[in-house]
Write a protein that holds these residues in place. Structure first.
Motif, PDB file in Angstrom:
ATOM      1  N   ARG A   1       0.944  -1.042  -0.033  1.00 38.71           N
ATOM      2  CA  ARG A   1       0.290   0.112  -0.283  1.00 38.71           C
ATOM      3  C   ARG A   1       0.856   1.222  -0.198  1.00 38.71           C
ATOM      4  NH1 ARG A   1      -4.607  -1.243   4.124  1.00 38.71           N
ATOM      5  NH2 ARG A   1      -5.703  -2.825   3.788  1.00 38.71           N
ATOM      6  N   TYR A   2       1.250   1.246   0.626  1.00 30.58           N
ATOM      7  CA  TYR A   2       2.851   2.269   0.895  1.00 30.58           C
ATOM      8  C   TYR A   2       3.218   2.707  -0.460  1.00 30.58           C
ATOM      9  CZ  TYR A   2       7.024   5.234   2.137  1.00 30.58           C
ATOM     10  OH  TYR A   2       7.092   6.716   2.248  1.00 30.58           O
TER      11      TYR A   2
ATOM     12  N   GLU B   1      -0.287   5.221  -0.666  1.00 34.02           N
ATOM     13  CA  GLU B   1      -0.566   5.081   0.526  1.00 34.02           C
ATOM     14  C   GLU B   1      -0.028   5.660   1.946  1.00 34.02           C
ATOM     15  OE1 GLU B   1      -3.906   2.803   3.339  1.00 34.02           O
ATOM     16  OE2 GLU B   1      -4.241   2.020   1.390  1.00 34.02           O
ATOM     17  N   ARG B   2      -0.075   6.310   2.422  1.00 35.04           N
ATOM     18  CA  ARG B   2       0.140   6.651   3.810  1.00 35.04           C
ATOM     19  C   ARG B   2      -0.693   6.834   5.077  1.00 35.04           C
ATOM     20  NH1 ARG B   2       3.327   6.661   0.708  1.00 35.04           N
ATOM     21  NH2 ARG B   2       4.574   7.585  -0.253  1.00 35.04           N
TER      22      ARG B   2
ATOM     23  N   LEU C   1       9.572   4.037   5.528  1.00 35.95           N
ATOM     24  CA  LEU C   1       7.905   4.650   5.594  1.00 35.95           C
ATOM     25  C   LEU C   1       7.762   5.813   6.184  1.00 35.95           C
ATOM     26  CD1 LEU C   1       7.265   1.290   7.314  1.00 35.95           C
ATOM     27  CD2 LEU C   1       6.509   1.550   5.052  1.00 35.95           C
TER      28      LEU C   1
ATOM     29  N   ALA D   1       4.622   7.556   6.516  1.00 37.95           N
ATOM     30  CA  ALA D   1       3.280   7.140   7.033  1.00 37.95           C
ATOM     31  C   ALA D   1       3.069   7.558   8.253  1.00 37.95           C
ATOM     32  CB  ALA D   1       4.183   5.587   7.052  1.00 37.95           C
TER      33      ALA D   1
END
Length: 696
Positions: free
Chosen positions: A14-15, A19-20, A37, A40
């Protein structure tokens, strides 16, 4: 509350897709070792047992997250704590039985009993007054004394006394070590302490059935040990080793941020018990209202200091003393620091946005790269503070400022604006302070050594030719204080120059006279002229300008405006004379020169060669595993199309640190270090790391 469980693989997928938002996820026990990440949001997530070792977490959010141990680890470690406490309860009986021998009729038993009691009383008295280390020394002294007595006494009695001493001491050490450490471990697991204590008393009580008097002695040992454990976890410095060991024990299997980049990360209101933050980059990390900061592994970071932990957690520390504290990179955004004292403190790279520094003492405070946007400085004293071009002063609120601290002769220090009926208007303070920012101010607050000043400044100038150092003023302050002010290039790193100068200055002051004379023999006569001028400046309370200073030195194109003799460059010479001469030998210089011309593929080949060399070496598995982990992280950072050199630097220095642990070991360790050092230096040079930071 955390939501449904999500695997690390799914989070990373997802990252990668952009997406965060990972708020309230359950990622217990997952591994993100070495992953990127940044940005995030793991707010209110369950991250117990999650592995973020070497992860890149810049600007990540962990607001309200729950870190620490998973349930199975809590049960396992609590079981170990109970077992240790049970053993400590048994050992409580041992010295108690010896102590009861004072009631026996034979002379040998009487001596054994009183020897045991004396050793234990001395031990516990010193432990409670001075700490566990001092207690160990006290026991050693008691043993030596009792041994001497034993030798003096003849025949079988001497043997009995000597044996009694040995047994008594064994009992004391067993109680002090096993009981105190076990108690600390138990307290670290809240609920386990009551159980552990109950077991200890139960064991002691079981033996007490045989001898009623032993109950009091054994019980006293349990209570004393519990007290030591409680004081250790409360932060008493006398029992620091016990506390550190207990927290390290309690963090086994907990959340790991070891060596992670947590720059600008946010842990507001997070639960951080049993977490590992050793070697993590904590620059401007937010800890506001975080819980259990005293129960995590801080390594050597600012979180190791109880006062600073409270500072970053509450941000309400007005009228407190933080003099000479290392506060680099702390996040104090919006903090109430009114009337606080930061004399000689290092606040470089700190976040002080909107902080209230009204009437604060900022004397000699280092503020390179600090952000004071919107901060209030009204009434603050800024004598010789260390601001630079990188210090952010936009929107500073300031009615007036004091340039000096009050003294007996000057109760009204230099106020700006000078007219007490005037105040700075918006923007005036930044304009007023700008000229001070454009110079390197080397302020000496203790007895000045003119010769060390002269040598150190010349060393600084020749080691940093791009800084274009040029002395512009000297000033005597008070009885024995001295300011040396130098002009620099616009892009010079003033904080680095300041630190390098005083590192050399302090080393030179510590040298023996013979070593200084030998050092001076290698340098040119310009040092003597500058030394003489510093002495003149110290004798007269005047302010010496650039024109006057030029009379004492030969102005050339040489950095620092100091002439250079034919005896050779001084660059690197100071380290060669003061530190390990092997650091500056020809092989290191050759490796550094080779590193400057490397290409990215060649660097990766060198790292692959180094990894193979480490894997083939006969060194402890723990060091091998740590070194290869950091090496892989450095390789991954360099493999990118646009290499992340900052991250590679951090990991390469960690590799050097691990290999340095075996550098003095004869055999495989020393051979490995000799093979690895040229590679490390080449790659370090390519990355722009100072050779002395990597060559060990």
């Amino acid at each position: 509350m955390a939501g449904n469980f999500i695997s690390a693989k799914e989070i990373l997928r997802r990252y990668a897709a952009g997406e965060r938002d990972f708020r309230r996820v359950n990622i217990r026990g997952q591994s993100f070792k070495g992953k990127d990440l940044s940005g995030a949001d793991f707010s209110e997530a369950d991250i117990r047992g999650t592995n973020f070792t070497n992860a890149y977490l810049e600007n990540a959010k962990f607001r309200g997250a729950k870190a620490g141990l998973q349930l199975r680890w809590q049960f396992a470690l609590t079981g170990v704590a109970i077992l240790l406490s049970s053993l400590s309860g048994f050992f409580c009986w041992f010295p108690a039985v010896l102590a009861l021998l004072i009631f026996e009729s034979d002379w040998e038993s009487y001596v054994i009993g009183w020897t045991s009691i004396s050793v234990l009383i001395i031990f516990w008295f010193v432990v409670l007054r001075k700490g566990i280390n001092a207690g160990a020394f006290a026991v050693a002294g008691a043993v030596a004394f009792a041994g001497a007595v034993a030798v003096a006494v003849a025949g079988a009695v001497a043997g009995a006394v000597a044996g009694a001493v040995a047994v008594a001491v064994a009992g004391a050490v067993a109680v002090a070590g096993a009981v105190a450490f076990a108690g600390a471990f138990a307290v670290a697991f809240a609920g386990a302490f009551a159980v552990a204590g109950a077991v200890a008393f139960a064991v002691a009580g079981a033996f007490a059935v045989a001898v009623a008097g032993a109950v009091a002695v054994a019980g006293a040992f349990v209570l004393l040990s519990a007290y030591v454990a409680w004081k250790a976890l409360a932060g008493d410095e006398k029992y620091r080793q016990i506390r550190t060991s207990a927290i390290a024990f309690a963090a086994i299997g907990g959340t790991s941020f070891r060596n992670a980049n947590l720059t600008d990360a946010d842990f507001t209101a997070a639960m951080l018990k049993s977490s590992d933050f050793r070697r993590a980059n904590l620059t401007r990390t937010c800890w506001h209202n975080a819980e259990k900061l005293d129960c995590l592994r801080p390594g050597t970071s600012y979180l190791d200091n109880a006062q600073i932990r409270e500072l970053v957690r509450t941000r309400q520390v007005q009228d407190q003393n933080f003099n000479r504290q290392d506060l680099r990179g702390v996040n104090l955004q919006g903090a109430n620091l009114a009337d606080a004292s930061f004399i000689g403190a290092d606040l470089s790279a700190a976040n002080l946005q909107d902080a209230n520094l009204t009437n604060a003492q900022l004397i000699q405070t280092q503020l390179d790269k600090a952000d004071l946007t919107g901060a209030t400085l009204t009434g603050a004293t800024i004598e010789d503070w260390g601001i630079t071009r990188s210090t952010e002063l936009r929107g500073v609120q300031c009615d007036h400022i004091f340039m000096r601290s009050p003294t007996k002769n000057d109760p009204n220090p230099r106020r700006k604006p000078d007219n007490w009926d005037e105040k700075f208007v918006d923007g005036d303070f930044a304009d007023f302070i700008q000229p001070i920012v454009d110079t390197l101010d080397l302020y000496h607050n203790t007895a000045v050594d003119p010769r060390a000043v002269a040598i150190s400044f010349k060393e600084l100038a020749e080691n940093n030719p791009d800084a274009e150092l040029e002395i512009v003023a000297m000033e005597k302050r008070g009885e024995d204080k001295f300011l040396l002010r130098a002009k620099t290039a616009p892009d010079a790193d003033l904080s680095q120059l300041h630190a390098e100068y005083f590192e050399n200055y302090n080393e030179i002051k510590a040298l023996a006279e013979a070593e200084v004379q030998k050092l001076l023999a290698e340098k040119d006569s310009c040092i003597e002229r500058l030394e003489n001028f510093v002495q003149i400046a110290l004798q007269r309370p005047n302010f010496y300008t650039h024109t006057q200073v030029n009379e004492a030195k030969t102005v050339t194109n040489n950095p620092g405006g100091i002439s250079q003799s034919n005896s050779g460059s001084m660059g690197g010479g100071m380290q060669a004379n003061i530190g390990d001469k092997n650091r500056q030998d020809m092989s290191i210089q050759a490796a550094a020169a080779a590193g400057e011309n490397l290409t990215q593929p060649e660097v990766l080949d060198l790292l692959a060669e180094l990894e193979q060399t480490i894997n083939n070496a006969e060194i402890p598995d723990e060091i091998k595993e740590e070194a290869t982990t950091y090496l892989k992280a450095a390789t991954k950072a360099i493999e990118k199309e646009n290499p992340n050199k900052e991250r590679a630097k951090i990991n390469l220095e960690a590799v050097a640190e691990e290999l340095g642990k075996v550098s003095d070991v004869v055999g495989a360790g020393k051979t490995l270090f000799q093979q690895a050092r040229p590679i490390l230096i080449k790659v370090a040079t390519w990355l722009g790391i100072a050779i002395t930071a990597i060559s060990l």
